[in-house]
Scaffold this active site. Structure first.
Site, PDB file in Angstrom:
ATOM      1  N   GLN A   7       0.831  -1.201   0.000  1.00 36.38           N
ATOM      2  CA  GLN A   7       0.000   0.000   0.000  1.00 36.38           C
ATOM      3  C   GLN A   7       0.864   1.248   0.000  1.00 36.38           C
ATOM      4  OE1 GLN A   7      -3.028  -0.176   2.971  1.00 36.38           O
ATOM      5  NE2 GLN A   7      -3.709   1.925   2.665  1.00 36.38           N
ATOM      6  N   ARG A  21      -9.092  -7.947   4.260  1.00 36.23           N
ATOM      7  CA  ARG A  21      -7.971  -7.375   5.013  1.00 36.23           C
ATOM      8  C   ARG A  21      -7.998  -5.854   4.963  1.00 36.23           C
ATOM      9  NH1 ARG A  21      -2.471  -5.736   3.801  1.00 36.23           N
ATOM     10  NH2 ARG A  21      -0.923  -6.521   5.294  1.00 36.23           N
ATOM     11  N   GLN A  56       1.398 -11.201  10.307  1.00 36.78           N
ATOM     12  CA  GLN A  56       1.981 -10.100   9.553  1.00 36.78           C
ATOM     13  C   GLN A  56       1.241  -8.782   9.789  1.00 36.78           C
ATOM     14  OE1 GLN A  56       0.617  -8.504   6.342  1.00 36.78           O
ATOM     15  NE2 GLN A  56       2.154  -9.114   4.829  1.00 36.78           N
TER      16      GLN A  56
END
Length: 312
Positions: A11, A115, A248
């Site tokens: 991102q 997510r 993560q």
């Protein structure tokens, strides 16, 4: 023969118009089927924006995943070099695993969409942020974060990207504390980042649980080539994929260690696949003498295939 490592961006690499030619070239991946999964038009948002909507976490993550994977699918169909392994930065780890066949594109898109939405919701729940520590090493960054936690804060090391490129995450108060004390803490420069929240920290715990739930619905297989985990900085095993992808979300991204691991396995060339070129820059800073290539749009495929001598 070239021994290459594949790198996929996370991102922040998104922008309106990214890899625009792919939408006509690969409607099977980026067309109606993707829109059905997402509940919004991938093509319209990527090609027309607006930028502030594309930048939103819930949109940026699936858009980057889809575009980066489609680029790899085109490049991979022409690929004939040895792949030493792959790594992805944060979100890019999902793209790397999908490229290696650990799960299908449709399943990956579903998980990444969930997510992104979950991380956006976690960021909205409490004011938080991230800051880059320019010139700091891991030891100094960990010391600063520990000092803040001992004072009642929640600062954590979020990203170890490359030598001198470390990012921390915490509450809005933590970031203010950090910027107020920059020079006395021994950091050359502190740059607050324009992000929605404290990614890769305990602030994202609710999102990690949602990622885990989404992965329970996915069939996972052994990757066709090694994919380095952001959390452990070593290759995934099939039976670890789900737990490591959950971890993560709340753990430090150890990207520079993954790059070093790929180099230690013999990678002499690093190929960034996806919008931007950020992972190629990290490879150059981390691996001395690294050769890098960037595939950020359809036109780059032919150039890189020719450069690597991988034309079939």
């Amino acid at each position: 023969m070239t021994r290459a490592a594949l790198l996929f961006p996370g991102q922040g690499s998104q922008h309106v118009g990214m890899a625009s030619e792919l939408f006509d070239a690969r409607p099977d991946l980026l067309g109606e089927n993707a829109d059905e999964v997402l509940g919004w038009s991938l093509r319209d948002l990527v090609l027309d924006g607006p930028e502030e909507q594309l930048t939103r976490t819930e949109h940026a993550q699936p858009a980057l995943f889809a575009v980066s994977y489609a680029l790899w699918d085109v490049l991979g169909s022409r690929w004939d070099a040895e792949i030493v392994g792959a790594a992805g930065h944060s979100l890019g780890e999902f793209t790397a695993l999908c490229a290696a066949g650990a799960f299908t594109f449709e399943d990956g898109l579903k998980v990444v969409a969930r997510r992104g939405q979950a991380m956006a919701e976690a960021a909205d729940a409490r004011p938080s942020g991230m800051a880059a520590l320019i010139g700091a090493d891991e030891e100094l960054a960990e010391s600063i974060a520990r000092q803040r936690r001992e004072e009642g804060g929640s600062l954590q090391v979020a990203n170890i990207n490359a030598p001198g490129q470390i990012v921390v995450a915490g509450s809005a108060e933590d970031i203010a504390w950090l910027t107020d004390r920059g020079s006395e803490l021994g950091v050359r420069r502190i740059i607050p980042l324009k992000v929605a929240g404290a990614f890769h920290s305990t602030f994202m715990e609710p999102a990690a649980d949602q990622v885990a739930a989404a992965l329970e619905e996915v069939t996972l297989t052994e990757p066709a080539f090694p994919v380095w985990s952001n959390t452990t900085a070593r290759p995934h095993r099939r039976d670890e994929i789900a737990s490591l992808l959950r971890s993560q979300v709340v753990s430090t991204v150890r990207f520079s260690e993954s790059l070093e691991g790929l180099a230690a396995q013999g990678a002499d060339t690093f190929v960034h696949v996806g919008p931007g070129d950020v992972t190629a820059g990290m490879a150059k800073r981390t691996v001395e003498g690294a050769t890098t290539h960037v595939v950020s749009d359809l036109g780059d495929v032919e150039i890189v295939v020719s450069a690597l001598g991988t034309m079939t």
